[in-house]
Structure formats: C-alpha cells, structure tokens
Design a protein around this motif. Sequence first.
Motif, PDB file in Angstrom:
ATOM      1  N   UNK A   1       0.513  -1.107   0.172  1.00  0.00           N
ATOM      2  CA  UNK A   1      -0.052  -0.199  -0.150  1.00  0.00           C
ATOM      3  C   UNK A   1       0.979   1.278   0.484  1.00  0.00           C
ATOM      4  N   UNK A   2       1.647   1.287   1.312  1.00  0.00           N
ATOM      5  CA  UNK A   2       2.905   2.382   0.721  1.00  0.00           C
ATOM      6  C   UNK A   2       3.416   2.535   0.042  1.00  0.00           C
ATOM      7  N   UNK A   5       1.628   4.265  -3.169  1.00  0.00           N
ATOM      8  CA  UNK A   5       0.828   5.380  -2.564  1.00  0.00           C
ATOM      9  C   UNK A   5       2.323   6.678  -3.379  1.00  0.00           C
ATOM     10  N   UNK A   6       3.117   5.834  -2.705  1.00  0.00           N
ATOM     11  CA  UNK A   6       4.558   6.963  -3.110  1.00  0.00           C
ATOM     12  C   UNK A   6       5.016   7.062  -4.341  1.00  0.00           C
ATOM     13  N   UNK A  78      14.152  19.098   3.280  1.00  0.00           N
ATOM     14  CA  UNK A  78      13.784  17.866   4.535  1.00  0.00           C
ATOM     15  C   UNK A  78      12.236  16.906   4.298  1.00  0.00           C
ATOM     16  N   UNK A  81      11.611  13.490   5.488  1.00  0.00           N
ATOM     17  CA  UNK A  81      11.387  13.263   7.465  1.00  0.00           C
ATOM     18  C   UNK A  81       9.280  12.997   6.795  1.00  0.00           C
ATOM     19  N   UNK A  82       9.054  12.892   6.769  1.00  0.00           N
ATOM     20  CA  UNK A  82       7.698  12.822   6.696  1.00  0.00           C
ATOM     21  C   UNK A  82       7.567  10.927   6.424  1.00  0.00           C
ATOM     22  N   UNK A  83       8.116  10.732   5.728  1.00  0.00           N
ATOM     23  CA  UNK A  83       7.912   9.193   5.545  1.00  0.00           C
ATOM     24  C   UNK A  83       8.848   8.580   5.865  1.00  0.00           C
ATOM     25  N   UNK A  84       9.994   8.714   6.004  1.00  0.00           N
ATOM     26  CA  UNK A  84      11.178   7.997   7.487  1.00  0.00           C
ATOM     27  C   UNK A  84      10.350   7.674   8.109  1.00  0.00           C
ATOM     28  N   UNK A  85       9.872   7.983   9.060  1.00  0.00           N
ATOM     29  CA  UNK A  85       8.873   8.101   9.880  1.00  0.00           C
ATOM     30  C   UNK A  85       7.760   7.796  10.619  1.00  0.00           C
ATOM     31  N   UNK A  86       7.239   6.577   9.362  1.00  0.00           N
ATOM     32  CA  UNK A  86       6.856   5.849   8.681  1.00  0.00           C
ATOM     33  C   UNK A  86       7.284   4.769   8.969  1.00  0.00           C
ATOM     34  N   UNK A  87       6.673   3.772   8.871  1.00  0.00           N
ATOM     35  CA  UNK A  87       6.955   2.601   8.989  1.00  0.00           C
ATOM     36  C   UNK A  87       7.059   1.934   7.787  1.00  0.00           C
ATOM     37  N   UNK A  90      12.723   2.233   3.529  1.00  0.00           N
ATOM     38  CA  UNK A  90      13.176   2.979   3.329  1.00  0.00           C
ATOM     39  C   UNK A  90      13.529   2.759   1.205  1.00  0.00           C
ATOM     40  N   UNK A 219      21.561   9.540   7.278  1.00  0.00           N
ATOM     41  CA  UNK A 219      21.174  10.384   8.423  1.00  0.00           C
ATOM     42  C   UNK A 219      20.780  11.461   7.419  1.00  0.00           C
ATOM     43  N   UNK A 220      19.297  11.457   7.781  1.00  0.00           N
ATOM     44  CA  UNK A 220      18.819  12.518   7.722  1.00  0.00           C
ATOM     45  C   UNK A 220      18.153  13.437   8.568  1.00  0.00           C
TER      46      UNK A 220
END
Lengths: 220, 238
Positions: A1-2, A5-6, A78, A81-87, A90, A219-220
């Motif tokens: 799903x993700x 979406x992306x 940045x 950030x929005x995506x990388x803090x979601x499970x 990568x 590293x973001x």
Amino acid sequence: MSLSLIFTDELKGFYKSKVMVALWIIFPIITILIHYLAPGVESETSFSVFTSIFISSIGGLIASLILTVQIIHEKDARAYDLFLIRPIKRWYLPVSKFFAVFICVTIAISIALSVGIAIDILQNEVIINFVLPSIIDSFVMTISVIAISSAFGVLLGIVSPSIIVGVLIVIFIGQYVEILPLIPVLIGIRNSVLFVTLLGIFITILLMIIAIIAFRRKQF
Amino acid sequence: MPVVEVKNLVKHYGSIEAVKGITFNINRGEIFGLIGPNGAGKTTALRILSTLLTITSGNVQIMNHDIEKKPNEIRKIISYLPEDAGAYKNLTGRKYLEFIANFFGEEKVEKMVSKGIEIADLGDRITDKVDTYSKGMKRRLLVGRALMTDPQLAILDEPTSGLDVNNAQEIRNIIKKTAKSGTTVLLSSHNMLEVEYLCGSIALIDDGLIVEEGKPMDLMKKYNASNIEEVFTKVVKK
C-alpha cells in the motif's frame, strides 16, 4: 500500500511538473525541427532511427538532471522526514522516483519517436515493415539509456552534497555512464540489441542497489 | 513506567559532538520541553527520538521499544513535526492530510482527515492549494497532520517557530488540548516563556548537555528567578 501511494504521488508530481510538460511538447517539436533543418539524415538511416538516437541522448541527460536536482533539493528541504518517520521501507522512495521519471521520460520519447515514424511514412514513403526492426532496436537502446540515466540520477541525488556538484557530475560523467549499454553496438557484437538490453538491465539494477544502500545508510 | 527513557545519549557528526550524553524520562500525558539556545543539540535529540538519526552511543526506549532494534514499532506510535518541514505545495490542504492518512490504512482515513481539519482550523481554505497558504496556515496544517494520527508520543520541534502571536497562541492551545487527551508531548523551543506556559517538566540543554531539569515552578524557586529565561541564564553562567 505504501509503495503504491508513494509511487503514485511521485508519478503525479513528475508528469505534472513544468519540466515534464515541456518534454511532452519539446521532444516532438525537436523531431519535426530535425526533419526540416537536417533533411539529409534520411539518406543514411531511417528518420525515426536517427530521431530516436538523438532524443535518447538528450532524454538520458534530462532524466539524470531531473532526479539529481530534485532529490538533493528534497533532502535539503527535509522533505523525506515525512516518509521516514512512518513504518515504511526506505527503498520505496528511490525506487518510486526511479520508475516515475523513467516512465515519464520514456513516454515523452515514445511520442517523439511516433512523430518520427509518422514523418518517415508520410514524407519519405518508407515502407514501415522495412524500417520497423531498426526502429525497435533503436527504441530498446533508448530505453536502456534512459533506465541507466535515471538510476544514475537517483544515486547521484542521494550521495551528492549539493545541487551544483550533482549537476556537474551529471554533465561531465553522466554521458559516459549512460552510453555503457551501447558498448555491444559500438564494438559490433552480433545480436547487439539483446546484449544492450541485458547490459542496460544489469547496470540499472546495480546502480539502484547502490542507491538504495546509500539511502538506507543516509542520516537525515 | 515512562513513555520515553533516554540514557546517556551521545551523537557525533564526524568529529563534532552534537549531543554529549543526555539522560531524561518523560511520563505518559506529560508535556516535556527541551529548551536551549540554537545549536545546543535540541533538534539532534528530537531527530534521534523520531528515528531519523542513529545514535552514536547510549540507549533510547520509547514505550519499551528500543530505538535501535525496533525503529518501525516506534514509527507506528509517534508523530514528528520538524522545525522547517514543508508541506506538499501542489496539493490542497485536505488532499495533503488525506495523502498522509492513507499511510495508516484506508479505514482510518476519514476519521484522521476530519481530526486534522479540525486541528488545522483553516475553514474553507482547507480546499485551497498549500502554495497559497501563509506561513501560519502552513504551520497549522502541519500541526494538524502531526496530531491527527492520535500518536502516543508527539515530537514537536519548535512548533511555533516563525509564527505571529495569534497563530502561536492557537498552536499552544492545540498542544495543551492534545496532551489532555492522553498524548505525551516532547517539544523543543528556544522560546523559554512558551515552554514555561506549556510544559509540566523541562530540561535545559546547552552545548549538547542537559544542565538542569525539573518542573518550571521548582526550577524558578531553586534559582530564585521570576521566569525560566532567568533560570537558564543563571544555570549557564554557573
């Protein structure tokens, strides 16, 4: 799903972007201009084949530049950030970007190539069956170049420290990377299209694997 | 049991020591403020807790999940508002919230978007493109995005940064309301008066180290100060 979406989001972003809209229009215009400004090209090869080779060289550069500049810009802003803090995994991000640009640029080139074929048929009365194999061959080569250029753009966007460095590398090194799959043609190997395809797939996958590893470690 | 447990957290960027071994705990439903000047290490600490940066050494547990071993478990229960995050300019406010909500499963989209719209409180402008929003409106949308998911821990980096008095006040009220509903909030700010107003507990960070920690009132008493800004000045001068 993700992933879907992306990918959908990236695809929408690219095909609606000003650069891509320009390519939808500019590539066919370049094709028509070549026909009128360099009419002698048909004597040595079919116009569509010439167009395909010419457009692919520009298309590869543009695909690399779009991806490099956009990824560096998004890193700086940045936006990830929005995506990388979601499970989410990568690798979804670089892979989505790769396919979005690859598909958009390939479609733009296909439109230009269709214009070239139409000119071949209408203006030069070329029998399509006669030139079709060479058109297919050149299209396959074009696809290989675009795939490698897109993968190279993704990799460079991830590892490059700034837009200026990224652009310079694309311009001065990218052109050598993107012609790598054409080596079988340049050295005259029989059945070179098959080798071009295999080499194109291999180099693209290799570049994307390196890009994904670099993105995972970033590293973001 | 604390929601957040940070022990001897160290973060190096090459030879630069951004965080030099900080320790703090945050309890459920608490608003915890990490305050200090620019470059003190606040954002680095928050980005580590948001799973965006890896740690050099130390240990971080969020809801009993180790940040190094189970980052994806932590990502399911946190929300992060970066200081300088940009929303998607080509989407409308509503589409932006829908896009984010879709990551949490289709069945939750409607509820989340409704909550995001309520928090952002942008009225009819929610259907306009984000590109047309003022800075305050964009920030409210991003706060709506961060809090609409009902996170167990909301990590907010300078939530009112660059906002005018009215917009800043609205966002402070939203944060307070969110904490009352059970969400634990970790926020950073260099606006010490804001932190004093919002936070139940604070940690003063300077040059990568926590130099003082406690409840705002207790710290003011301890240092015989009239506000946290004064406390901070006294602590740093020690």
